[in-house]
Design an enzyme around this catalytic site. Structure first.
Site, PDB file in Angstrom:
ATOM      1  CB  SER A  91      -0.865   0.038   1.255  1.00 43.11           C
ATOM      2  OG  SER A  91      -1.408  -1.230   1.488  1.00 43.11           O
TER       3      SER A  91
ATOM      4  CE  LYS B 181       4.780   0.120  -3.965  1.00 42.55           C
ATOM      5  NZ  LYS B 181       4.540   0.557  -5.308  1.00 42.55           N
TER       6      LYS B 181
ATOM      7  CG  ASP C 236       5.477  -1.862 -12.736  1.00 46.43           C
ATOM      8  OD1 ASP C 236       4.869  -2.165 -13.783  1.00 46.43           O
ATOM      9  OD2 ASP C 236       4.924  -1.757 -11.639  1.00 46.43           O
TER      10      ASP C 236
END
Lengths: 200, 920
Positions: free
Chosen positions: B101, B119, B212
């Protein structure tokens, strides 16, 4: 994660082997952490639904301790007994946590009809089993050990006999009796709480 | 149940089990006579056993998931506002995903006012080795300072084993949404994409892959600037101690964002820089069409198969309604995007830089590479091209001054090697593909990759010695350009040993010159000189007297001579080169730049600073007149000038030049490039002189660490940084710390160069200065005497090198209350600082002031007044109002007039001091 000092572990094991049982809880804690680490490494390497024998984990933990110490200790059997107890905590803690999440924290008795499926293990059942085993310890500590070694530790009859220093026939008989006792205890649980003193 | 009850039950149950049917019932009845409860219990227990209750726990096997740590999940969140994670306090949950999260958070202790993005991820590292790797990578990430990359500030683990990352908090919209909501046109979208490319390119140069890249990870802030989030975090999440680490990361990413996964990620193959190229291709696709290349697939499996196997529809035919007109994408842009989206890594753009270059060509209306067929050159084509660019190459030749020059030269070399390196790169592509620099977690892996390429060349081209030698030479020269002299030397030597005789003579000249430069950088001067002379001889005998080779060979020799302190000969060689340029019509601007800068180096080494500056300014003018191609070269010229100004004590000028050039260098070179390290160290030096200690200290700590990694603990570079860093300790009053640092530096330099080297003299007098300031006068004197003995024998008697130990000696004598002797020493220093052609007004003014002080002490007030007033006038010229030196000399004058009993002059000086401002 707390740091491991294997010197401490050895020390504790010796103390335990010398019969000073006060150290047992600390010892279990150490082994507990080690087992979780090993289990985690299994988890990362393999699929999470992969099944494994807890005895393999315990042997791996044993090897790690021995390797790090570089010395043999007399209390190898004690280590396994302790490890089985630690493994029991690992499994039950996990199960309790999951159960807690699922049920919003309430503890419930396990309906009898679920028990035969324990092999596939809806893991919440373990909490009840653990409670029953704790009750059994008070009644018959030696046979409770057998359950710990056989069920949580995953040791065979022969290994269990070796660890406890008794005959295989005795282990087989004790194991049977203990299971029946627990079965009976679990069947009754619907009506009476196994242990009022436990808190979560 | 009570233990007694159980014991009694057991005593009945066990024998009962041996019996059957009525016998058993009878037995139980007998044993429990008069105890109905016991009888009931025993009967029921035996029944349970008969029903299989005595074996219900058999055959237990556990799933690994059941054995994992429950705490890890228990504390995994989500957390409410106010929850503490390490030293941070949660403000608000921003998003949750499969891997963790993200929260907006702030420092709980208030030491850092800004909000950060925090994070949380699941823990996964347990061995000390993995922990160390984690820290190394975290450090790499923390160094990613780029305007379009969200900074990683911090990372850590909480007590209960929860890993977290603290990143710059960006308020913005995902790039795709931003483009649509702002209705950006094609060129605005292109500009944004290029900024993203520059960020990824920067990270690759710093050995970090993103892994990513997707719109959700690129936020555009209120100023319209994109920022990439989550750089390399995916890598940090995997456990590199597990062989499967990479694969797991890839899997995790697929699960998260299958639409943006590359074919290799879907296949579970190694992730490389080409993976980021692919992801940028997808990003471009999305930005221009509003669709992802494979979004029609029904489920993740079908999508994965499509990514691995199907060809994407050209972007121009995939555009959603109300978007850009199709014709804006047809042709070039289609070609560029599809090239980035090739299935096989080696068929894509070989680097993000090349993708960006092509986008820029498109933007500028030039033909794009993507439409010129296969980007990868086959071996034969490569060699043809290589020959051409090799001929276009002029080895950079520069003299050395101090420590910086040798690295400056290598970087200059790099600038021109870049073109060639790109072609060599094509040959090495396979080797690059196999090595993800992060897999090993070592900073040196780039070199390992090149080594692997060299090894392949040796094995696979054994039957083609000429080709083999050519490629070895090319890689060797690329190494030299990267500042890896030893690796360069090894390969160049192999190139020569392979079959030098079959190489064209012109190439042999170059090979010898490069080898000479490598050896020179390795401080193997004798062989370097012999090789340079061999190159000269060979070049002189070439038919048609080709200019390039002649310049290269002569410059190589000049360099060796300069480094070995034969400055005059070196200068003559450079002048000869300059003269040749005027004869030869084919001489290019680049030739002229090289020669001018070589000459500048020779001047500087001889302390002819004004000539050096003139040559450098001339070269800079040529460079600035050649826009585009010369950014790096111009930055390097500025760096050299900055060095000179620094040496002359013109710190503000120096700082400005450094600050103009370092950001440009960062665009081209990795952060641990020797040139960047030394440039930043020199900037720290200027900052120290300007009193900007905090910034200077941060730089020093960083460059010392980098320097140790790159050059080694005992290197002259690290010694220099320590030497200069000591100044900050001294300024803060920590003289012991300063002495310890400067001693380390002095000893390292002494071991390297021997006591009779100018640098060692300088280091020794600095060390002596710190000792003196710490009160160790005798020890200080020993060092100063030794330094002076050597300094007076230095090649150029008026070299600044002698000035510093003299000044320190003067100060020492002053402290020993020997003003008469101090004056003598200061007078000698003054002759150095005031002598043409290199006056050093700052130091000279300082010497006047010191002499005035000694004279005052001796009661020679009139002479003292002369000297102090002279110093005051000079400081007035040099320093801005309120400067310590200006104020200091006024105070010296006030003290004089008090002693001398001249109240009016005293008043006058007091007024002047007050006019300076600041506390009295």
């Amino acid at each position: 994660m707390e740091k491991h000092d294997t010197g401490t572990v050895t020390h504790l094991l010796k103390a335990w082997g010398d019969g000073r049982d006060g150290s047992e809880n600390e010892l279990i804690r150490e082994v507990y952490d080690e087992l979780r680490k090993i289990a985690q490494s299994y988890l990362r390497k393999e699929r999470s639904d992969h099944t494994l024998q807890t005895a393999d984990l315990i042997s791996e933990a044993y090897l790690r301790f021995v390797k790090r110490d570089g010395q043999k200790w007399r209390s190898r059997h004690h280590f396994f007994a302790v490890a089985a107890q630690a493994m029991r905590r690992v499994l039950v803690d996990h199960s309790r946590h999951r159960g807690y999440q699922k049920r919003g924290g309430g503890k419930k008795a396990v309906p009898m009809e679920l028990l035969p499926t324990l092999g596939e293990r809806p893991s919440a059942d373990l909490v009840a089993l653990d409670d029953a085993l704790t009750a059994f310890e008070k009644v018959d500590a030696r046979r409770a050990r057998v359950v710990e070694l056989r069920f949580f530790g995953g040791f065979t009859h022969v290994e269990t006999a070796e660890i406890l220093g008794c005959s295989r026939a005795t282990v087989e008989r004790d194991w049977r009796l203990a299971q029946a006792w627990l079965y009976q205890e679990l069947s009754n649980e619907g009506s009476e709480p196994a242990d009022q003193g436990r808190s979560e | 149940m009570k233990a007694e009850t159980w014991q009694r039950m057991e005593a009945v149950v066990l024998p009962a089990l041996e019996l059957h049917g009525t016998e058993r019932d009878e037995f139980i009845r007998q044993q429990c006579a008069g105890e109905p409860d016991l009888r009931r219990q025993v009967t029921s227990f035996v029944a349970i056993l008969e029903d299989g209750g005595g074996s219900f726990l058999e055959g237990s096997r556990w799933r690994a998931a059941e054995l994992s740590a429950p705490d890890d999940q228990a504390s995994h969140g989500p957390f409410a506002a106010g929850h503490r994670i390490g030293p941070y306090r949660v403000e608000k949950l921003l998003e949750t995903g499969g891997m963790g999260s993200v929260y907006r958070a702030e420092r709980a202790d208030g030491t850092f006012a800004k909000s950060v993005a925090l994070k949380i991820v699941r823990p996964g590292r347990h061995t000390a080795e993995a922990e160390a790797r984690f820290r190394l990578e975290r450090r790499l990430l923390a160094r990613l300072e780029h305007p379009h990359i969200a900074r990683l500030y911090d990372a850590g683990e909480t007590e209960d084993g929860l890993s977290y990352f603290v990143m710059e908090y960006i308020e913005g919209r995902p790039i795709d949404r931003y483009c649509d909501e702002e209705a950006l046109d094609r060129s605005a979208r292109l500009r944004l994409a290029l900024k993203v490319c520059s960020a990824v390119q920067f990270a690759h140069r710093n050995l970090v892959l993103h892994r990513d890249i997707k719109p959700a990870n690129i936020l555009v802030d209120a100023d319209g600037e994109p920022k990439l989030l989550d750089f390399g975090i995916g890598k940090l999440l995997s456990d590199p101690s597990q062989e499967q680490g990479d694969r797991l990361t890839a899997t995790a990413q697929q699960l998260l964002t299958p639409s943006y996964a590359s074919p290799e990620q879907v296949r579970g193959d190694a992730v490389t820089t080409a993976t980021d190229v692919y992801a940028l291709g997808v990003l471009l696709y999305v930005l221009f069409t509003g669709r992802r290349p494979f979004e029609d697939a029904d489920n993740p499996l079908a999508l994965a198969r499509a990514i691995a196997e199907e060809e994407p529809i050209p972007p121009s035919r995939a555009i959603r309604e109300h978007r850009l007109p199709a014709h804006e994408l047809e042709g070039d842009l289609d070609a560029i995007i599809l090239l980035a989206l090739r299935k096989e890594q080696e068929q894509r753009y070989s680097s993000v830089e090349r993708l960006a270059d092509d986008l820029r060509r498109f933007q500028d209306g030039h033909p794009v590479l993507a439409r010129q067929g296969n980007l990868l050159y086959r071996a034969g084509k490569l060699l043809r091209r290589h020959r051409v660019s090799a001929a276009a190459l002029v080895l950079l030749v520069l003299a050395t001054i101090g420590f910086v020059w040798s690295t400056l030269r290598q970087a200059e070399h790099t600038a021109r090697e870049r073109d060639r390196a790109q072609e060599v790169e094509a040959v090495l592509v396979d080797a690059f593909r196999q090595a993800d620099p992060l897999t090993t977690g070592e900073v040196v892996s780039a070199r390992q990759v090149l080594d692997r390429g060299a090894a392949r060349i040796s094995h696979e081209l054994e039957d083609q010695p000429t080709t083999q030698a050519t490629l070895l030479q090319a890689i060797g020269e690329a190494y030299l350009g990267l500042g890896e002299a030893e690796a360069a030397e090894r390969l160049l030597r192999r190139a020569r040993d392979t079959d030098a005789a079959t190489l064209p003579p012109r190439r042999q000249v170059r090979l010898l010159a490069s080898l000479s430069s490598s050896l020179e950088a390795m401080e193997e001067y004798e062989e370097a000189e012999a090789l340079a002379r061999e190159a000269m001889a060979l070049a002189g005998g070439l038919p048609g007297a080709p200019l390039e080779e002649e310049l290269v060979a002569r410059a190589a020799l000049a360099n060796v001579l300069l480094t070995t302190q034969r400055m005059h000969q070196a200068e003559m060689l450079h002048l000869e080169n300059l003269a040749r340029l005027d004869d030869v019509s084919s001489a290019s601007a680049q030739h002229r730049i090289d020669v001018l800068e070589g000459l500048a180096g020779a001047h500087l080494q001889q302390a002819e600073y004004n000539e050096g500056i003139t040559r450098l300014r001339e070269s800079l003018r040529i460079r600035d007149a050649m826009p585009g191609q010369q950014a790096l070269g111009a930055a390097i010229s500025r760096l050299k000038l900055a060095e000179i100004y620094l040496f002359r004590g013109e710190d503000a000028e120096s700082r400005a030049l450094f600050e103009a050039s370092i950001p440009v260098l960062l665009e081209y070179l990795p952060r641990d490039h020797p040139l960047l390290i030394s440039a930043r160290a020199a900037l720290a030096n200027a900052l120290t002189n300007l009193g900007v200690f905090e910034e200077a200290e941060m730089i020093y700590q960083d460059v010392i660490e980098l320097g140790i990694q790159v050059h080694g603990e005992d290197s002259s570079s690290v010694a220099t940084y320590r030497h200069n860093y000591a100044k900050i300790f001294s300024q803060r009053g920590d003289h012991e710390g300063a002495a310890a640092l400067s001693r380390q530096a002095m000893e390292a330099l002494d071991a390297r160069y021997g006591a009779d080297h100018g640098e060692v003299v300088m280091a020794r007098s600095t060390h002596a200065y710190h000792l003196m300031m710490g009160g160790h006068l005798a020890e200080s004197r020993t060092h100063l005497e030794e330094a002076l003995a050597v300094a007076r024998e230095l090649p150029s008697p008026l070299h600044y090198g002698a000035g510093f130990p003299l000044e320190t000696m003067g100060e020492l004598l002053w402290r020993e209350r020997k003003p008469t002797e101090a004056i003598e020493v200061y007078q000698e220093a003054l002759t150095i600082w005031e002598s043409a052609p290199n006056p050093h007004p700052k130091r000279a003014a300082n010497a006047y002031g010191k002499i005035g002080r000694c004279l005052r002490e001796l009661g020679r007030y009139e002479e003292s007044e002369d000297h102090l007033l002279k110093a005051a006038d000079m400081f007035q010229e040099i320093y801005p109002q309120g400067h310590t030196m200006r104020r200091g000399v006024r105070m010296g004058l006030i003290a004089l007039y008090q002693l001398w009993e001249k109240p009016e002059r005293h008043q006058e000086q007091a007024a002047l001091l007050e006019a300076e401002g600041g506390p009295l």
